[in-house]
Design an enzyme around this catalytic site. Structure first.
Site, PDB file in Angstrom:
ATOM      1  N   ARG A 128       0.861  -1.195   0.000  1.00 28.81           N
ATOM      2  CA  ARG A 128       0.000   0.000   0.000  1.00 28.81           C
ATOM      3  C   ARG A 128       0.892   1.238   0.000  1.00 28.81           C
ATOM      4  O   ARG A 128       0.935   1.996   0.960  1.00 28.81           O
ATOM      5  CB  ARG A 128      -0.916  -0.002   1.219  1.00 28.81           C
ATOM      6  CG  ARG A 128      -1.696  -1.285   1.489  1.00 28.81           C
ATOM      7  CD  ARG A 128      -2.641  -1.719   0.414  1.00 28.81           C
ATOM      8  NE  ARG A 128      -3.933  -1.092   0.328  1.00 28.81           N
ATOM      9  CZ  ARG A 128      -5.007  -1.412   1.033  1.00 28.81           C
ATOM     10  NH1 ARG A 128      -4.933  -2.323   1.969  1.00 28.81           N
ATOM     11  NH2 ARG A 128      -6.154  -0.821   0.834  1.00 28.81           N
ATOM     12  N   GLN A 133      -0.224   2.432  -6.194  1.00 31.42           N
ATOM     13  CA  GLN A 133      -1.661   2.743  -6.087  1.00 31.42           C
ATOM     14  C   GLN A 133      -2.473   2.240  -7.283  1.00 31.42           C
ATOM     15  O   GLN A 133      -3.596   1.770  -7.115  1.00 31.42           O
ATOM     16  CB  GLN A 133      -1.870   4.247  -5.928  1.00 31.42           C
ATOM     17  CG  GLN A 133      -1.984   4.629  -4.466  1.00 31.42           C
ATOM     18  CD  GLN A 133      -2.110   6.128  -4.255  1.00 31.42           C
ATOM     19  OE1 GLN A 133      -2.018   6.913  -5.187  1.00 31.42           O
ATOM     20  NE2 GLN A 133      -2.313   6.510  -3.017  1.00 31.42           N
ATOM     21  N   ASP A 136      -3.460  -1.347  -6.793  1.00 29.08           N
ATOM     22  CA  ASP A 136      -4.030  -1.682  -5.484  1.00 29.08           C
ATOM     23  C   ASP A 136      -5.470  -2.193  -5.625  1.00 29.08           C
ATOM     24  O   ASP A 136      -6.433  -1.452  -5.496  1.00 29.08           O
ATOM     25  CB  ASP A 136      -3.963  -0.431  -4.598  1.00 29.08           C
ATOM     26  CG  ASP A 136      -4.404  -0.700  -3.176  1.00 29.08           C
ATOM     27  OD1 ASP A 136      -4.901  -1.812  -2.900  1.00 29.08           O
ATOM     28  OD2 ASP A 136      -4.267   0.203  -2.341  1.00 29.08           O
ATOM     29  N   SER A 139      -7.928  -1.889  -2.670  1.00 32.14           N
ATOM     30  CA  SER A 139      -8.611  -0.593  -2.591  1.00 32.14           C
ATOM     31  C   SER A 139      -9.713  -0.467  -3.633  1.00 32.14           C
ATOM     32  O   SER A 139     -10.823  -0.028  -3.320  1.00 32.14           O
ATOM     33  CB  SER A 139      -7.617   0.563  -2.776  1.00 32.14           C
ATOM     34  OG  SER A 139      -6.817   0.692  -1.630  1.00 32.14           O
ATOM     35  N   TYR A 234      -2.133   0.547   8.513  1.00 32.51           N
ATOM     36  CA  TYR A 234      -3.194  -0.334   9.008  1.00 32.51           C
ATOM     37  C   TYR A 234      -3.392  -0.146  10.507  1.00 32.51           C
ATOM     38  O   TYR A 234      -2.552   0.427  11.197  1.00 32.51           O
ATOM     39  CB  TYR A 234      -2.815  -1.801   8.760  1.00 32.51           C
ATOM     40  CG  TYR A 234      -2.915  -2.210   7.319  1.00 32.51           C
ATOM     41  CD1 TYR A 234      -4.147  -2.348   6.709  1.00 32.51           C
ATOM     42  CD2 TYR A 234      -1.776  -2.474   6.585  1.00 32.51           C
ATOM     43  CE1 TYR A 234      -4.247  -2.736   5.388  1.00 32.51           C
ATOM     44  CE2 TYR A 234      -1.858  -2.863   5.258  1.00 32.51           C
ATOM     45  CZ  TYR A 234      -3.097  -2.996   4.670  1.00 32.51           C
ATOM     46  OH  TYR A 234      -3.190  -3.377   3.360  1.00 32.51           O
TER      47      TYR A 234
HETATM   48  P1  NAD Z   1      -8.670  -2.453   6.567  1.00 29.37           P
HETATM   49  O1  NAD Z   1      -9.687  -3.094   5.672  1.00 29.37           O
HETATM   50  O2  NAD Z   1      -7.534  -3.277   7.079  1.00 29.37           O
HETATM   51  O3  NAD Z   1      -9.440  -1.848   7.861  1.00 29.37           O
HETATM   52  C1  NAD Z   1     -10.581  -1.032   7.737  1.00 29.37           C
HETATM   53  C2  NAD Z   1     -10.590   0.001   8.852  1.00 29.37           C
HETATM   54  O4  NAD Z   1     -10.939  -0.634  10.100  1.00 29.37           O
HETATM   55  C3  NAD Z   1      -9.267   0.708   9.100  1.00 29.37           C
HETATM   56  O5  NAD Z   1      -9.442   2.099   8.914  1.00 29.37           O
HETATM   57  C4  NAD Z   1      -8.940   0.362  10.551  1.00 29.37           C
HETATM   58  O6  NAD Z   1      -8.277   1.430  11.234  1.00 29.37           O
HETATM   59  C5  NAD Z   1     -10.323   0.127  11.114  1.00 29.37           C
HETATM   60  N1  NAD Z   1     -10.386  -0.564  12.406  1.00 29.37           N
HETATM   61  C6  NAD Z   1      -9.648  -1.591  12.890  1.00 29.37           C
HETATM   62  N2  NAD Z   1     -10.022  -1.887  14.158  1.00 29.37           N
HETATM   63  C7  NAD Z   1     -11.032  -1.041  14.490  1.00 29.37           C
HETATM   64  C8  NAD Z   1     -11.827  -0.830  15.644  1.00 29.37           C
HETATM   65  N3  NAD Z   1     -11.669  -1.541  16.746  1.00 29.37           N
HETATM   66  N4  NAD Z   1     -12.759   0.153  15.598  1.00 29.37           N
HETATM   67  C9  NAD Z   1     -12.954   0.911  14.492  1.00 29.37           C
HETATM   68  N5  NAD Z   1     -12.228   0.769  13.380  1.00 29.37           N
HETATM   69  C10 NAD Z   1     -11.272  -0.196  13.365  1.00 29.37           C
HETATM   70  O7  NAD Z   1      -8.113  -1.127   5.949  1.00 29.37           O
HETATM   71  P2  NAD Z   1      -7.987  -0.690   4.427  1.00 29.37           P
HETATM   72  O8  NAD Z   1      -9.270  -0.124   3.981  1.00 29.37           O
HETATM   73  O9  NAD Z   1      -7.414  -1.816   3.641  1.00 29.37           O
HETATM   74  O10 NAD Z   1      -6.944   0.510   4.510  1.00 29.37           O
HETATM   75  C11 NAD Z   1      -6.273   0.866   5.680  1.00 29.37           C
HETATM   76  C12 NAD Z   1      -5.344   2.023   5.407  1.00 29.37           C
HETATM   77  O11 NAD Z   1      -4.307   1.624   4.510  1.00 29.37           O
HETATM   78  C13 NAD Z   1      -5.939   3.230   4.718  1.00 29.37           C
HETATM   79  O12 NAD Z   1      -6.781   4.002   5.445  1.00 29.37           O
HETATM   80  C14 NAD Z   1      -4.658   3.934   4.334  1.00 29.37           C
HETATM   81  O13 NAD Z   1      -4.070   4.596   5.408  1.00 29.37           O
HETATM   82  C15 NAD Z   1      -3.805   2.774   3.913  1.00 29.37           C
HETATM   83  N6  NAD Z   1      -3.813   2.668   2.442  1.00 29.37           N
HETATM   84  C16 NAD Z   1      -2.779   3.227   1.767  1.00 29.37           C
HETATM   85  C17 NAD Z   1      -2.770   3.166   0.373  1.00 29.37           C
HETATM   86  C18 NAD Z   1      -1.651   3.745  -0.419  1.00 29.37           C
HETATM   87  O14 NAD Z   1      -0.882   4.506   0.089  1.00 29.37           O
HETATM   88  N7  NAD Z   1      -1.520   3.355  -1.663  1.00 29.37           N
HETATM   89  C19 NAD Z   1      -3.807   2.538  -0.306  1.00 29.37           C
HETATM   90  C20 NAD Z   1      -4.847   2.005   0.419  1.00 29.37           C
HETATM   91  C21 NAD Z   1      -4.834   2.053   1.799  1.00 29.37           C
END
Ligand code: NAD
Length: 386
Positions: A128, A133, A136, A139, A234
Site C-alpha cells: 500500500r 496505487q 491496489d 482498494s 493499518y
Molecule cells: P482495513 O480493511 O484493514 O481496515 C478497515 C478500517 O478498520 C481501518 O481504517 C482500521 O483502522 C479500522 N479498524 C480496525 N479496528 C477497528 C476498531 N476496533 N474500531 C474501528 N475501526 C477499526 O483497511 P484498508 O481499507 O485496507 O486501509 C487501511 C489504510 O491503509 C488506509 O486508510 C490507508 O491509510 C492505507 N492505504 C494506503 C494506500 C496507499 O498509500 N496506496 C492505499 C490504500 C490504503
C-alpha cells in the site's frame, strides 16, 4: 509470451481479470492474449469484444492452461469444473499466476505452487505505497463494497436517507454510523452523505478523523484511549478491554442510528467485535446493519455470512464478495490493477522478467523458483508443520 485470461472456478464470482481495454494494451506491448470462452460473460463482456481487439478466444482446456506463461485470475485457484482438475496442477513450471490467491487461508495452495515452481503474485499483497496505487486491487474493490453497502442499506431501510420538506410534512434525515474508515468505510461515508444522511464514524487510527470530516462525517472520539496505529497505515489489534470500552461509547450512537455499516478490520486477524447483541437490541425496529466484515467473522455478534438475520426488527446483512455484485466496474478497475502489475513483469521486448528487487514485485511474490519467498506466509507454514 502467452497470457491466458481464466474462467473463474468459484461460484458467484462474476468478475473477470482482463477487459477488452486492458487486453488491447497487453497486445500492443507485444503479448499474445488468449481468453477462455465466456470469461467475461458475467461482467457483460462478450467473447467478440475480446476478439475485436486482437485476442484469441478458446474453450477452457488442459492444453490451453499448460501453454500459458501467465494466468490471470480474480479469485483463488480451485477445481476447474469443466476440466475436473485442480488449476494449480495444470500450470507449467515457471508460469506466473496473478489473482486474489488468499495465501494465508490456503496453505495447501501455497505448498503446491512452490512444489510446481510457479511464480505466484497475490493481488492482496501489493504494497500500500504511492507507487503501487494503480495496482491496489484491495482498494479498488473495497471502494465498491463501501458504495454498495450503503445502497443495500438504503434499499432495505423503511425510511428516506435525505431531509425532505414536503407538503405532507418534514422527513428527518437518516442517521448512519460507519465503523472502520479505511477504503470501504470512507466510500460508505461519501455515499451516505451524497444521499443526504447524517453520518457518524468510529475508527481507532487518529489520522482518519480529518478524512472523515472532509467528507462531511462526524468522528466519534474515543477519549483516553491508546492509538490504534499499526504498521503500513493499518490498524493494530486492540485488547478486549479497549474493545469493551469502545462498544460502551458506541452504544448510544448505535441506538440513535437507522443504519450501521461496519467495515472494521485488522490485517491477518479476525474482525474486531464492535456491535454486541445487546447493542442491536437497543436499536429501533426497521434499522439496518450491513456488516462488510462478515467474511472475517463479522464486526457484529449476530452477523451470519451471506445470510439475512432479523433480530428485534433490525435487519442484519452480512454480504461477502460484494464487489462481484457490481461486475462490470469491479472488473474494469481490477483488470487495470492487474495490467499495471503485469507491466512490472515484462521487459521492453515483451518477455517475462521477474525482478525480485522490484519494490512492488518483490513484496508481492508468495512463491518463486520452487520456494515460498513471502516471509509471513513461510512463517505461518512452518508454524503449521511444527
Ligand atoms: P482495513 O480493511 O484493514 O481496515 C478497515 C478500517 O478498520 C481501518 O481504517 C482500521 O483502522 C479500522 N479498524 C480496525 N479496528 C477497528 C476498531 N476496533 N474500531 C474501528 N475501526 C477499526 O483497511 P484498508 O481499507 O485496507 O486501509 C487501511 C489504510 O491503509 C488506509 O486508510 C490507508 O491509510 C492505507 N492505504 C494506503 C494506500 C496507499 O498509500 N496506496 C492505499 C490504500 C490504503
Amino acid at each position: 509470451m502467452i497470457v491466458l485470461v481464466a474462467n473463474e472456478a468459484a461460484t458467484g464470482e462474476t468478475r473477470v481479470s482482463a477487459t477488452p481495454e486492458t487486453v488491447k494494451r497487453m497486445i500492443s506491448s507485444g503479448l499474445e492474449v488468449r481468453i477462455e470462452s465466456g470469461a467475461g460473460n458475467a461482467a457483460f463482456l462478450d467473447d467478440t469484444e475480446y476478439t475485436d481487439v486482437g485476442a484469441t478466444v478458446e474453450s477452457a482446456s488442459i492444453a490451453g492452461r499448460q501453454a500459458a506463461d501467465v494466468l490471470l485470475k480474480v479469485g483463488p485457484l480451485g477445481e476447474l469444473a469443466e476440466l475436473g482438475r485442480s488449476e494449480i496442477e495444470l500450470l507449467k513450471e515457471g508460469a506466473v499466476v496473478i489473482g486474489f490467491l488468499d495465501p494465508f487461508l490456503r496453505p495447501d495452495d501455497v505448498r503446491a505452487l512452490a512444489a510446481g515452481s510457479i511464480t505466484a503474485l497475490p493481488m492482496e499483497f501489493i504494497p500500500r505505497v504511492t507507487r503501487a496505487q494503480s495496482m491496489d486491487a484491495l482498494s479498488s474493490q473495497a471502494s465498491i463494497a463501501g458504495y454498495r453497502a450503503v445502497l443495500l442499506a438504503a434499499h432495505r431501510l423503511p425510511r428516506y436517507f435525505p431531509l425532505l420538506m414536503t407538503a405532507a410534512g418534514t422527513i428527518r434525515p437518516a442517521k448512519v454510523v460507519v465503523m472502520g474508515a479505511g477504503v470501504a468505510g470512507l466510500q460508505a461515508v461519501a455515499t451516505a452523505r451524497r444521499l443526504g444522511a447524517l453520518v457518524e464514524v468510529s475508527d481507532i487510527r487518529p489520522a482518519v478523523k480529518e478524512q472523515v470530516e472532509s467528507l462531511g462525517g462526524r468522528f466519534i472520539d474515543l477519549p483516553e484511549m491508546e492509538t490504534g496505529d499499526g504498521t503500513g497505515g493499518y490498524a493494530k489489534e486492540m485488547g478486549e478491554e479497549f474493545l469493551r470500552r469502545q462498544r460502551e461509547i458506541l452504544t448510544e450512537h448505535v441506538a440513535a442510528a437507522n443504519v450501521v455499516i461496519t467495515t472494521a478490520a485488522v490485517p491477518g486477524k479476525p474482525a474486531p467485535r464492535l456491535l454486541s447483541a445487546d447493542m442491536v437490541h437497543r436499536m429501533k425496529p426497521g434499522s439496518v446493519i450491513v456488516d462488510l466484515a462478515a467474511e472475517r467473522g463479522g464486526n457484529c455478534e449476530l452477523t451470519r455470512a451471506d445470510e439475512e438475520v432479523i433480530e428485534n426488527g433490525v435487519t442484519i446483512l452480512g454480504p461477502t464478495n460484494v464487489a462481484a455484485s457490481m461486475s462490470r466496474d469491479a472488473s474494469a478497475l481490477y483488470a487495470r490493477n492487474v495490467l499495471e502489475l503485469l507491466k512490472e513483469l515484462v521487459d521492453d521486448e515483451g518477455a517475462l522478467q521477474v525482478d525480485l528487487e522490484n519494490d512492488v514485485v518483490g513484496p508481492t511474490l508468495v512463491t518463486h523458483g520452487g520456494k515460498v519467498v513471502h516471509q509471513q506466509v513461510a512463517a505461518q507454514l512452518e508454524e503449521a508443520t511444527d
